[in-house]
Design an enzyme around this catalytic site. Structure first.
Site, PDB file in Angstrom:
ATOM      1  N   GLY A 219       0.833  -1.196   0.000  1.00 18.06           N
ATOM      2  CA  GLY A 219       0.000   0.000   0.000  1.00 18.06           C
ATOM      3  C   GLY A 219       0.871   1.250   0.000  1.00 18.06           C
TER       4      GLY A 219
ATOM      5  CD  GLN B  51      -6.574   0.185   8.057  1.00 18.58           C
ATOM      6  OE1 GLN B  51      -7.405  -0.666   8.371  1.00 18.58           O
ATOM      7  NE2 GLN B  51      -5.308   0.079   8.403  1.00 18.58           N
TER       8      GLN B  51
ATOM      9  CB  THR C  15      10.234 -10.396 -11.977  1.00 17.99           C
ATOM     10  OG1 THR C  15      11.212 -10.217 -13.003  1.00 17.99           O
ATOM     11  CG2 THR C  15       9.530 -11.727 -12.179  1.00 17.99           C
TER      12      THR C  15
ATOM     13  CB  CYS D 256       3.377   3.400  12.359  1.00 24.71           C
ATOM     14  SG  CYS D 256       2.632   3.039  10.802  1.00 24.71           S
TER      15      CYS D 256
HETATM   16  N1  PLP Z   1      -2.356   3.450   4.237  1.00 23.71           N
HETATM   17  C1  PLP Z   1      -3.073   3.087   5.321  1.00 23.71           C
HETATM   18  C2  PLP Z   1      -4.327   3.834   5.639  1.00 23.71           C
HETATM   19  C3  PLP Z   1      -2.646   2.034   6.128  1.00 23.71           C
HETATM   20  O1  PLP Z   1      -3.363   1.690   7.199  1.00 23.71           O
HETATM   21  C4  PLP Z   1      -1.445   1.355   5.780  1.00 23.71           C
HETATM   22  C5  PLP Z   1      -0.934   0.282   6.647  1.00 23.71           C
HETATM   23  O2  PLP Z   1      -1.141   0.269   7.844  1.00 23.71           O
HETATM   24  C6  PLP Z   1      -0.753   1.763   4.626  1.00 23.71           C
HETATM   25  C7  PLP Z   1      -1.229   2.808   3.885  1.00 23.71           C
HETATM   26  C8  PLP Z   1       0.493   1.064   4.194  1.00 23.71           C
HETATM   27  O3  PLP Z   1       0.201  -0.178   3.584  1.00 23.71           O
HETATM   28  P1  PLP Z   1       1.331  -1.316   3.531  1.00 23.71           P
HETATM   29  O4  PLP Z   1       1.452  -1.866   4.923  1.00 23.71           O
HETATM   30  O5  PLP Z   1       0.818  -2.325   2.547  1.00 23.71           O
HETATM   31  O6  PLP Z   1       2.567  -0.651   3.059  1.00 23.71           O
END
Ligand code: PLP
Length: 391
Positions: free
Chosen positions: A72, A180, A238, A328
């Protein structure tokens, strides 16, 4: 681990056994490279393209509008940097909000250092962006607006439909971080003028390390990763075939089960919110009560903000995995949440939230077990003499 109760589905979800069954055949090595022309390569390519159709279908998109990424985070970076680099960076204005995930906020700061003018919209005390603020912030040179669909700390769901319509009316592209929200609430790019949407497999019962970006046809995007030209040149490297197949399977399951699952989770969520507030006198819900993800609860405990980490550890000892703020936060233990600060919480209160996020594998019985132990865990941390109704 079977006696553990996992209430941290916003941090990551367990792999659904059905998703695992889908990806398993694609794991043994050697396996075809989707860019190869022989049969093994063609089979791998077919698996990737089937997954692309599955992800597209859940969003109402065309398969060619889906770009697979490593996460993400990468999808967010590709959306923001991709659009603004393509627009030339300088003389560009971008708008986002103060409550975005660091994958968007840190990327915004980076773009700002490269010369992009940036406006971060505030939110109200319930965690909602006011569309009138967006209307006022838009300028003729605004190229991109990025507002998340649902917040990872509070679970509050924004009215992206209205925000996207306003942005479109002013000629700006609209990106939404739906990491989310994807697969939890409906998102349909045929109905809503979303131009870019980020998502991630591990929030939807798939594996970590695979995500995707929806890019509406016609949107110019400069790639972040240059190389062999995979993903129609938008993301070289890839492909993670097994991960992509899993994301496709996860999207397919969500499409079939989202409505029923959301209704079930809302019931358990609301039972938990009502019971906790009734039993724990200093507990309060953070964020709008109704505009929220089906399984998401964020609680404050007034007067006990400094005890939040102790409470999490106490609950951990009792067999419950819950979180404070976001995944985090273990890297930033003790720091106030920027999301809660943006909602007007002072620093002590912005440090002390407890996040309980339910998912597909949680049950009503688990919620009842939590309700038996949570008030006691809170009471055990309170200074003697301050105990009230907690039983
Ligand atoms: N955006 C949101 C709202 C998230 O909650 C998260 C992950 O907690 C991310 C982005 C990042 O996604 P990823 O863990 O796949 O890098």
């Amino acid at each position: 681990m079977t006696d553990r109760i996992y209430f941290d589905n916003a941090a990551t979800t367990p792999l659904d056994p059905r998703v695992w069954e889908g990806m398993r055949p694609h794991l043994p090595q050697p396996w075809g490279n989707p860019s190869s022309m022989h049969r093994e390569g063609r089979e791998a390519l077919a698996a990737v393209e089937a997954a692309r159709r599955q992800v597209a279908e859940l969003l109402g998109a065309e398969p060619g509008e889906i770009v697979f990424t490593s996460s993400g985070t990468e999808a967010d970076n590709l959306a923001l940097q991709g659009v603004l680099f393509a627009a030339g960076l300088r003389d560009c204005h971008a708008i986002s909000s103060a409550i975005e995930h660091p994958a968007v906020l840190a990327c915004c700061r980076h773009l700002q250092r490269l010369g992009v003018a940036l406006t971060l919209l505030p939110v109200d005390s319930q965690g909602l962006v006011d569309p009138a603020d967006l209307e006022r912030a838009l300028r003729p040179e605004t190229r991109l607006v990025s507002i998340m669909a649902a917040n990872n700390v509070t679970g509050v769901v924004q009215s992206v439909e209205e925000l996207a319509r306003i942005s479109r009316r002013h000629g700006a592209l609209f990106h939404s971080d739906a990491v989310q929200a994807f697969g939890k609430i409906p998102l349909d790019v045929r109905r809503v003028p979303l131009d870019l949407v980020s998502l991630s497999a591990h929030k939807l019962y798939g594996p970590k390390g695979v995500g995707a970006l929806y890019v509406r046809r016609g949107v110019s995007l400069t790639p972040l990763v240059h190389g062999g030209g995979q993903e129609e040149g938008r993301r070289s490297g890839t492909e993670n075939v097994a991960g992509i197949v899993a994301l496709g399977a996860a999207a397919e399951l969500a499409r079939a089960e989202m409505a029923a699952e959301a209704a079930r989770l809302v019931q358990i969520r609301d039972r938990l919110i009502d019971a906790i507030i009734a039993m724990v006198p200093n507990a309060y819900l953070i964020g709008d009560r109704y505009c929220r993800l089906p399984g998401h609860i964020c609680l404050g405990l007034s007067g006990m903000e400094c005890e939040a980490i102790k409470l999490l550890l106490e609950l951990d000892g009792l067999g419950f995995a819950v979180s404070s703020g976001s995944a985090c936060s273990s890297h930033h233990a003790g720091q106030p949440s920027h999301v809660l600060e943006a909602m007007g919480f002072d620093a002590p209160r912005a440090r002390g939230s407890v996040r309980i996020t339910l998912g597909r594998f949680n049950t009503q019985q688990e919620a009842e077990r939590f309700l038996e132990l949570f008030p006691r865990a809170v009471a055990s941390l309170r200074p003697l003499g301050s105990l009230a109704r907690a039983g």
